[in-house]
Design a protein around this motif. Structure first.
Motif, short mmCIF file in Angstrom:
data_model
loop_
_atom_site.label_atom_id
_atom_site.label_comp_id
_atom_site.label_asym_id
_atom_site.label_seq_id
_atom_site.Cartn_x
_atom_site.Cartn_y
_atom_site.Cartn_z
N ALA A 23 0.83 -1.21 0.00
CA ALA A 23 0.00 0.00 0.00
C ALA A 23 0.86 1.25 0.00
CB ALA A 23 -0.92 0.00 1.21
N GLU A 24 1.93 1.26 0.80
CA GLU A 24 2.82 2.42 0.83
C GLU A 24 3.47 2.64 -0.53
OE1 GLU A 24 3.10 4.42 3.34
OE2 GLU A 24 2.08 3.27 4.89
N CYS A 25 3.88 1.54 -1.17
CA CYS A 25 4.51 1.65 -2.49
C CYS A 25 3.52 2.16 -3.53
CB CYS A 25 5.08 0.29 -2.92
SG CYS A 25 6.54 -0.20 -1.98
N MET A 26 2.26 1.76 -3.44
CA MET A 26 1.25 2.28 -4.36
C MET A 26 1.18 3.79 -4.28
SD MET A 26 -2.24 0.06 -4.68
CE MET A 26 -2.70 0.31 -2.98
N GLY A 89 -11.06 1.29 -2.92
CA GLY A 89 -11.39 2.59 -3.51
C GLY A 89 -10.23 3.17 -4.30
N PHE A 90 -9.02 2.97 -3.79
CA PHE A 90 -7.83 3.48 -4.48
C PHE A 90 -7.68 2.81 -5.85
CE2 PHE A 90 -3.33 4.06 -5.35
CZ PHE A 90 -3.10 5.35 -4.91
N VAL A 91 -7.93 1.51 -5.91
CA VAL A 91 -7.86 0.79 -7.18
C VAL A 91 -8.87 1.35 -8.17
CG1 VAL A 91 -8.31 -1.43 -8.30
CG2 VAL A 91 -6.89 -1.34 -6.24
N LEU A 92 -10.10 1.55 -7.72
CA LEU A 92 -11.14 2.07 -8.61
C LEU A 92 -10.81 3.49 -9.07
CD1 LEU A 92 -14.35 0.75 -6.78
CD2 LEU A 92 -13.33 -0.11 -8.90
N LEU A 174 -0.88 4.04 -18.46
CA LEU A 174 -0.29 2.90 -17.76
C LEU A 174 0.25 3.29 -16.39
CD1 LEU A 174 1.75 0.83 -20.40
CD2 LEU A 174 -0.24 0.09 -19.08
N CYS A 175 0.62 4.55 -16.22
CA CYS A 175 1.14 5.00 -14.92
C CYS A 175 0.08 4.88 -13.82
CB CYS A 175 1.62 6.44 -15.03
SG CYS A 175 3.04 6.65 -16.13
N PHE A 176 -1.18 4.96 -14.20
CA PHE A 176 -2.27 4.77 -13.22
C PHE A 176 -2.71 3.31 -13.17
CE2 PHE A 176 -2.71 9.27 -14.49
CZ PHE A 176 -2.57 9.85 -13.24
N PHE A 177 -2.71 2.64 -14.30
CA PHE A 177 -3.15 1.24 -14.32
C PHE A 177 -2.21 0.34 -13.53
CE2 PHE A 177 -5.25 2.10 -18.68
CZ PHE A 177 -6.42 2.50 -18.06
N VAL A 178 -0.94 0.75 -13.36
CA VAL A 178 0.01 -0.09 -12.62
C VAL A 178 -0.43 -0.27 -11.17
CG1 VAL A 178 1.55 1.77 -11.82
CG2 VAL A 178 2.49 -0.50 -12.31
N ASN A 179 -1.26 0.66 -10.66
CA ASN A 179 -1.78 0.52 -9.30
C ASN A 179 -2.78 -0.62 -9.17
OD1 ASN A 179 -0.40 2.67 -8.04
ND2 ASN A 179 -1.87 4.14 -8.88
N VAL A 180 -3.41 -1.00 -10.27
CA VAL A 180 -4.51 -1.98 -10.19
C VAL A 180 -4.01 -3.34 -9.71
CG1 VAL A 180 -6.30 -3.17 -11.49
CG2 VAL A 180 -5.88 -0.73 -11.89
N ALA A 185 -3.60 -7.14 -5.24
CA ALA A 185 -2.75 -7.99 -4.40
C ALA A 185 -2.88 -7.60 -2.93
CB ALA A 185 -1.30 -7.89 -4.85
N ALA A 186 -2.91 -6.28 -2.65
CA ALA A 186 -3.04 -5.82 -1.27
C ALA A 186 -4.38 -6.25 -0.67
CB ALA A 186 -2.89 -4.30 -1.21
N ILE A 187 -5.44 -6.20 -1.48
CA ILE A 187 -6.77 -6.58 -0.98
C ILE A 187 -6.84 -8.09 -0.72
CG2 ILE A 187 -9.22 -6.70 -1.58
CD1 ILE A 187 -8.70 -4.13 -3.28
N VAL A 188 -6.38 -8.89 -1.70
CA VAL A 188 -6.46 -10.35 -1.56
C VAL A 188 -5.61 -10.82 -0.39
CG1 VAL A 188 -5.90 -12.54 -2.67
CG2 VAL A 188 -7.00 -10.72 -3.99
N LEU A 189 -4.36 -10.35 -0.32
CA LEU A 189 -3.50 -10.76 0.78
C LEU A 189 -3.95 -10.16 2.10
CD1 LEU A 189 0.03 -10.50 -0.92
CD2 LEU A 189 -1.26 -12.58 -0.38
#
Length: 486
Positions: A23-26, A89-92, A174-180, A185-189
């Motif tokens: 999350a911090e890296c995002m 929400g951040f992903v969306l 792509l600079c925004f899509f890389v967060n998806v 991964a953050a949500i699932v884990l």
């Protein structure tokens, strides 16, 4: 409180730490890659300079407004729940940024993205404290430095590479899509690894205080960004004056709430501590100048020098490398030993670096990576000397019961300062591009930055001499400090 399972430490604590780091890296990647992608965004949308400032500065502005409320919501409904809500929400919001058909949609999406980051980020450190026993907390927090440092180096390069790659014609998107994928991964884990957090239903949200803080930030930042394009009419100055009045009203409201025994957003006693108020001013000067300068350098390289995004990003590598070395040296050795003097030395070193950049620009021809590298390396080293011990030294001026509130205000302040820096230094830059003279424009920004350096040196003697040695654990803020360059 450490989560125990039949008397043992929480078994998934290291996986939980990994989730928090994702999350911090995002957040860090989102802040740094947008700087590099901003000129391409402006070209694609034929965006005005004002819109460009909103795209870059709107994100930290939204974080500043919502950060303290986000921490309170974590206490109220549970940190795990708020972390997962914020991540989703951040992903969306990142998807909306990447799919934006016009500037207005992108600016709105960036504000939403920042608001959700403000819900997500404050939960991380609380989760770590819940997962790890006290003897392991220092090890867990020590992981943050290298990961954040690596992300700071990789972020601009990744932004430049993704923009240049232009996969399926996506360019900057792509600079925004890389967060998806990172967010998923953050949500699932997170659903698997994050511990159930304590819920404190007795916590009462200070919605009035939150509205006043938001109103203050908007009344201050909006005219700073829009004023140049509008020709600085009377309402811009009236708006800033009204912002000051709202800030005073907020202070009175917080004192009143504290006297009634309600939970204020900000502990009023903080602002009776000279060292803390000075430290807050120092942090604001530091982050406003640095964030605004990084945007202007990127614009100079890509628009003025016609560098590709990846070329411009690689030009900034000496600065991030210098920052990494300076922070490592300062955090491990100089900061603990010399305290405040380390910050003052870092400010002086960075000022020397800005002077070298001014000399590099004096050629008024094509300025390449080799010309800028010495100045950027010195600037980065000075910045690293300052940034590593800065928060611990400032927080040494407050009492233990004030630390949580003091940390939250520092983080909100640095994000607000980042937004103001983009507004003010961006305005200086665009005001001086007349006739396409980008050298003069960046030179004026560097002169403004040297003025901020002088201001930091003036206020620095009133900072605490050093961080509290008796602290048992790092005085980490509620939410990771905004990345340098965010």
């Amino acid at each position: 409180m450490t989560i125990n399972v039949r008397g043992t430490a929480y078994p998934l604590r290291w996986l939980a730490l990994a989730v928090v780091l994702v999350a911090e890296c995002m957040d860090l990647l989102d802040s740094t890659v947008v700087n590099v992608a901003a000129p391409q965004i402006a070209r694609d949308f034929h965006a005005s300079s004002t819109s460009l400032q909103w795209i870059v500065g709107g994100y930290p502005l939204a974080i500043a407004v919502g950060l303290i409320l986000g921490g309170r919501l974590g206490d109220l409904v549970g940190r795990r729940r708020m972390f997962l809500i914020g991540a989703a929400g951040f992903v969306l919001a990142s998807l909306l940024c990447g799919l934006s058909p016009d500037v207005a949609t992108l600016v709105t999406a960036r504000l939403v993205q920042g608001s959700l980051a403000a819900m997500l980020l404050p939960q991380g450190f609380g989760i770590i404290r819940e997962c790890f026993e006290e003897k392991e907390q220092a090890k867990a927090f020590a992981v943050f430095g290298p990961v954040i440092g690596l992300s700071a180096v990789v972020g601009p390069i990744l932004g430049g590479a993704l923009t240049d790659w232009n996969l399926f014609g996506s360019a900057w998107r792509l600079c925004f899509f890389v967060n998806v994928p990172l967010g998923i991964a953050a949500i699932v884990l997170g659903r698997k690894a994050l511990p159930p957090s304590e819920v404190h239903p007795e916590v009462r949200l200070d919605l009035t205080g939150t509205v006043l803080v938001g109103l203050f930030a908007i009344l201050l930042v909006y005219p700073l960004i829009q004023g140049r394009e509008a020709g600085w009419p009377w309402w811009t100055f009236a708006s800033m004056a009204a912002g000051v009045a709202v800030l005073a009203l907020f202070a009175l409201q917080q004192v009143s709430r504290d006297r009634r025994g309600a939970d204020p957003l900000v502990t009023p006693s903080l602002f009776r501590k000279r060292g803390y108020v000075t430290g807050l001013s120092f942090v604001a000067l530091f982050f406003s100048g640095l964030t605004g300068l990084l945007l202007c350098i990127t614009l100079f390289l890509q628009i003025g020098q016609r560098f590709t995004p990846i070329h411009a990003a690689l030009c900034l590598v000496p600065m991030t490398l210098g920052m990494t070395v300076g922070a490592g040296l300062s955090g491990a050795l100089l900061g603990p030993r010399f305290g405040r003097s380390t910050l003052q030395a870092g400010v002086l070193v960075s000022g020397a670096g800005y002077g070298l950049l001014v000399l590099a620009l004096s050629r008024h021809g094509t300025v390449g990576a080799a010309d800028l590298a010495p100045g950027l390396l010195v600037v980065g080293f000075g910045v690293g000397l300052v940034v590593a011990p800065m928060f611990d030294i400032v927080l040494a001026s407050v009492d233990d019961y004030e630390t949580g509130s003091a940390s939250g205000v520092l983080n909100a302040g640095q994000n607000l300062a980042a937004s103001i820096g983009v507004a003010v230094l961006g305005t200086v830059f665009f005001d001086n591009i007349g006739g396409g003279d980008f050298h003069t424009a960046l030179n004026r920004v560097l002169v403004a930055q040297l003025i901020l350096v002088a201001a930091m040196l003036v206020v620095s003697p009133m900072l605490p001499r050093r961080a509290r040695e008796e602290a048992e654990e790092p005085a980490v803020p509620d939410g990771e400090p905004a990345p340098v360059g965010g």
